[in-house]
Structures are given as structure tokens and as C-alpha cells.
Design an enzyme around this catalytic site. Structure first.
Site, PDB file in Angstrom:
ATOM      1  N   ASP A  12      11.785  45.799  41.557  1.00 13.42           N
ATOM      2  CA  ASP A  12      11.695  46.261  40.168  1.00 13.42           C
ATOM      3  C   ASP A  12      13.036  46.759  39.638  1.00 13.42           C
ATOM      4  O   ASP A  12      13.081  47.592  38.733  1.00 13.42           O
ATOM      5  CB  ASP A  12      10.633  47.367  40.015  1.00 13.42           C
ATOM      6  CG  ASP A  12       9.290  46.980  40.593  1.00 13.42           C
ATOM      7  OD1 ASP A  12       8.797  45.895  40.236  1.00 13.42           O
ATOM      8  OD2 ASP A  12       8.741  47.742  41.410  1.00 13.42           O
ATOM      9  N   HIS A  40       8.563  39.433  36.643  1.00 17.05           N
ATOM     10  CA  HIS A  40       9.437  40.000  35.629  1.00 17.05           C
ATOM     11  C   HIS A  40       9.234  39.247  34.321  1.00 17.05           C
ATOM     12  O   HIS A  40       8.662  38.158  34.289  1.00 17.05           O
ATOM     13  CB  HIS A  40      10.905  39.960  36.060  1.00 17.05           C
ATOM     14  CG  HIS A  40      11.408  38.592  36.382  1.00 17.05           C
ATOM     15  ND1 HIS A  40      11.492  38.116  37.670  1.00 17.05           N
ATOM     16  CD2 HIS A  40      11.856  37.592  35.584  1.00 17.05           C
ATOM     17  CE1 HIS A  40      11.975  36.891  37.657  1.00 17.05           C
ATOM     18  NE2 HIS A  40      12.196  36.546  36.408  1.00 17.05           N
TER      19      HIS A  40
END
Length: 432
Positions: A12, A40
Site C-alpha cells: 500500500d 491500486h
């Protein structure tokens, strides 16, 4: 020429934004590890594209995209993701997207047993905590791969008259083994078999010998960008085991997951969030279970793209980053989400670990040791101003530049890009 984008923490970090920035310069974007257990979002002309399994080079109409042999593929999810992207206007994907014939297949029973295994492990663990799996069947698929009982893409699309019979036999054997292990569970193997049979012809146009594909591209001096999944601290060998994913998410996984020699790799871009986050259970030395942690979580909108789970938040851990660099050998860094720190008067950075007053010389591999570490912090002054509109590195506040310089000096790797806001173009380039 091969360049690589890798996550340096627990995932992340914002790898997709850097890939999005760079993808226009490359002929090929490849994925080498993982499955649809990470994700993403990329925004192009105001349209949001969510990527989980497919390479994000698809947003570049002139770019070819490869899912390498190190990736595990859930075929229904592959087609669902492709359909979703095409519905949002992505064009000509089918002529630019390829799958390695050697990639292993994820089945529904892998996903069912993933969740059952998670319950089993949490019940057997000392503290009752689970690994934090996404439930996508990634771990069980890598398990069948390692035990040499898995099925690969070429098994499904093989034109040999006996190929489907062999596929059925091996598939049923896999199901029977899991039923013996876990008993009866909600799953219809015959329905899935027929579904996969219907996928055979649909999948064939995407399948290539990825070794030849990559080496032909390298021979022709194509510019190749490898898009890493997850991050080094989730690597099966070098991460905080067992709170890791089931593949090699570092530089080694790029080499084995695409079948390329190390000498072909020119640049390794390490992506570093300006603070630290982690999803699920596992060690997190700089975690802040306080107002600072909540502030980072709220300002940074720290929720997972794939799972929606809230991310744990803490200060930047330079012990982790230095360890990550030892393994991946970053040639430059991309610091992301620096703007999340805009309102902090003071910012802490973890610089060393100690146990019982004794400083540790390296990142510990043992969780019992890691659970006891005391983090030594250096406190740096914040800049307390909005940096989201800044386009030149020299225009960043003095204290922001000092923060970045501290990172560079500690890790001994130059910073090349700095994320200054959520907008697609909110990225400052720094000459190195």
C-alpha cells in the site's frame, strides 16, 4: 532494459501511482508475483481504473502487458477485471495482454480452503490471531505449486486430445485431497470444471511462452517495467514470517517470476510511504495506537483497495527501509503521501531497535524478539503547510526537504520522486 518498481514496506505504498507516471515511457509492463490479492487505482482523464491482477500498463494504448509465470491466476477474476476495465473505456486490451503458459491456476476450492486454513491457524496460535489473508486463494495455490500437484495455464489450453481428460483427473485429485483434509464444504467441483472448460477457448489468445516473450523483448531493446505486488516485508522469505504473503515479493521474485537474468535489470525503484501502514495482523514496531495513528489513518484515507480493511498506521521505520534496501538494492526512492504529514508539528522517525537495552544490529527474523523491541525515534520539525500544489522540489518547505534528506542520508539511496497529494500529477521529480 528492465526497470522494476517494488514496495519497500508492508504494501500500500502507492506503487501504482509511480507506474502510472512512468508507463508512457515503456513498451512492456509485466507482473511477476502474487495474484488478485492486492490492488491500486489509476485515474486517467478523470476515469478511475481499479487494478488487482492485470498490469496497469493497459492504460497506455501503446504498451504490451504480461502476467508472468510467478503470478497465480483465478481465471474468472481475470475476465471480470478485464470486462470492468473495458466497460470504463479501456481499448484494445485483448491484443496487448498476455499470460504466461507456466502461471499456476487458482480455483474456487483454493479460496474456500484459504478461509478454512485461516480459522484453523488462528485457533492453533498462542494468541488466537490470524495471518490476515485476503481469502483470494493465493496461499493454497502456491502450496499446490510447491507440492508439484498444481495445474498451470498450459494444462487448461493444451490442444492435445487427451489434455482435458488429464486436467479433469488432476483437478478432481486436488479437490479430493482437500475434502479429506477439511471434510465437506460449500463447493461444487463439477460446476467449476465445466466453467473452466468453457474458458479454454477464451483464454487461448492471451497465452504465451513468457520466457521467449521476455527474452525476445530484451533482445530487441524494448523498455520493460516490472510492476511489483505487495512489498518486501510481506515476502515469504524476508518478510515478518508467518505474517506474510505466499510469494517472493522482492527482487528475487522478479527474476524467477519472469525468467530473466539479474544482469538485465538496470534500475530498481523503491516505493516508500512517508509514514508506515500495515493491513491485518503481524509485527509493526512503529505503530501508533494513539491520536497520531488515528490522524494518519484519517488524513491518509488508509483503507485497502482489495479488502476495504482499515490499515494500521505509524511513523516511518527506517530500520525496515534499510533492511528492505539490503535485499532489493534500490537505485532510487519514491516517497509517497508526504502531504499526509502537512499538519504535524513534529514528525518522528524510527532509527534503531533495542531489546533489554541492547541495540540490535539488524532487523530480527524472530517474532518473539520483534515483539520486544523498543524503537528509538528521532523527532524532526514539521512544515505545517499545504504542499499539494507544489511542482518543484526546490519549492518544498525547508523542513520537508530536511525530512527527505534525513531519509536519503540514513538509507544511502537518493530520492527521485516525492508524492505531494492525491491527484495523479501531484508528484515532484528530483534530479539525482
Amino acid at each position: 532494459m528492465v526497470n522494476v518498481v517494488l514496495g519497500s514496506q508492508w504494501g500500500d505504498e502507492g506503487k501504482g501511482k509511480l507506474v502510472d507516471l512512468l508507463v508512457g515511457e515503456y513498451d512492456i509492463v509485466a507482473r511477476s508475483a502474487g495474484g488478485n490479492n492486492a490492488g491500486h487505482t489509476i485515474v486517467v482523464n478523470g476515469v478511475k481504473y481499479d487494478f488487482h491482477m492485470l498490469p496497469s500498463g493497459l492504460v497506455n494504448p501503446n504498451c504490451q502487458n504480461l502476467i508472468g509465470n510467478g503470478v497465480v491466476i483465478h481465471v474468472p477474476s481475470f475476465f471480470e477485471e478485464l470486462k470492468s476495465l473495458e466497460a470504463k473505456g479501456l481499448k484494445n486490451a485483448k491484443g496487448r495482454l498476455f499470460i504466461s503458459s507456466r502461471a499456476h491456476l487458482v480455483f474456487d476450492f483454493h479460496q474456500r480452503t484459504d478461509k478454512l486454513r485461516e480459522l484453523e491457524l488462528s485457533g492453533a496460535s498462542k494468541d488466537g490471531k490470524n495471518i490476515g489473508t485476503t481469502g483470494k486463494g493465493i496461499g493454497p495455490t502456491y502450496s499446490t505449486k510447491a507440492s508439484r500437484s498444481g495445474l498451470r495455464v498450459h494444462h487448461l489450453v493444451n490442444d492435445d486430445p487427451q489434455a482435458w481428460e488429464v486436467f479433469e483427473t488432476r483437478y478432481r485429485r486436488l479437490v479430493e485431497t482437500r475434502q479429506q483434509r477439511y471434510g465437506s464444504f460449500d463447493y461444487d467441483p463439477e460446476e467449476e470444471l465445466q466453467r473452466y472448460k468453457s474458458y479454454r477457448e477464451q483464454l487461448k489468445p492471451f497465452v504465451v511462452d513468457s520466457v521467449n516473450f521476455m527474452h525476445d523483448a530484451i533482445k530487441k531493446n524494448k523498455k520493460i517495467l516490472v510492476e511489483g505486488a505487495n512489498a518486501l516485508m510481506l515476502d515469504i522469505d524476508f518478510g515478518t514470517y508467518p505474517y506474510v504473503t505466499s510469494s517472493n515479493t522482492g527482487i528475487g521474485g522478479v527474476i524467477t517470476g519472469l525468467g530473466i537474468p539479474p544482469r538485465t535489470i538496470k534500475e530498481v525503484f523503491g516505493v516508500v510511504k512517508a509514514y508506515t501502514t500495515r493491513v491485518g495482523e503481524g509485527p509493526f514496531p512503529t505503530e501508533q495506537l494513539n491520536e497520531d495513528g488515528e490522524k494518519l489513518q484519517n488524513i491518509g484515507a488508509e483503507f485497502g483497495v482489495t479488502t476495504g480493511r482499515k490499515r494500521r498506521c505509524g511513523w516511518l521505520d527506517l530500520v525496515v527501509l534499510k533492511y528492505s534496501n539490503l535485499i532489493n538494492g534500490y537505485t532510487s526512492l519514491n516517497i509517497t503521501k508526504l502531504d499526509v504529514l502537512d499538519t504535524f508539528k513534529e514528525i518522528k522517525v524510527g532509527v534503531s531497535y533495542s531489546v533489554d537495552g541492547k541495540k540490535l544490529e539488524s532487523f530480527p527474523e524472530d517474532l518473539l524478539t520483534l515483539a520486544k523491541v523498543e524503537v528509538e525515534y528521532v523527532t524532526l520539525p514539521g512544515w505545517e503547510e499545504d504542499i499539494s500544489k507544489i511542482t518543484n522540489y526546490e519549492d518544498l518547505p525547508e523542513n520537508a526537504q530536511k525530512y527527505l534528506k534525513f531519509i536519503e542520508d540514513f538509507v544511502e539511496v537518493p530520492i527521485q520522486w516525492v508524492g505531494t497529494g492525491p491527484a495523479r500529477d501531484a508528484m515532484v521529480h528530483k534530479e539525482i
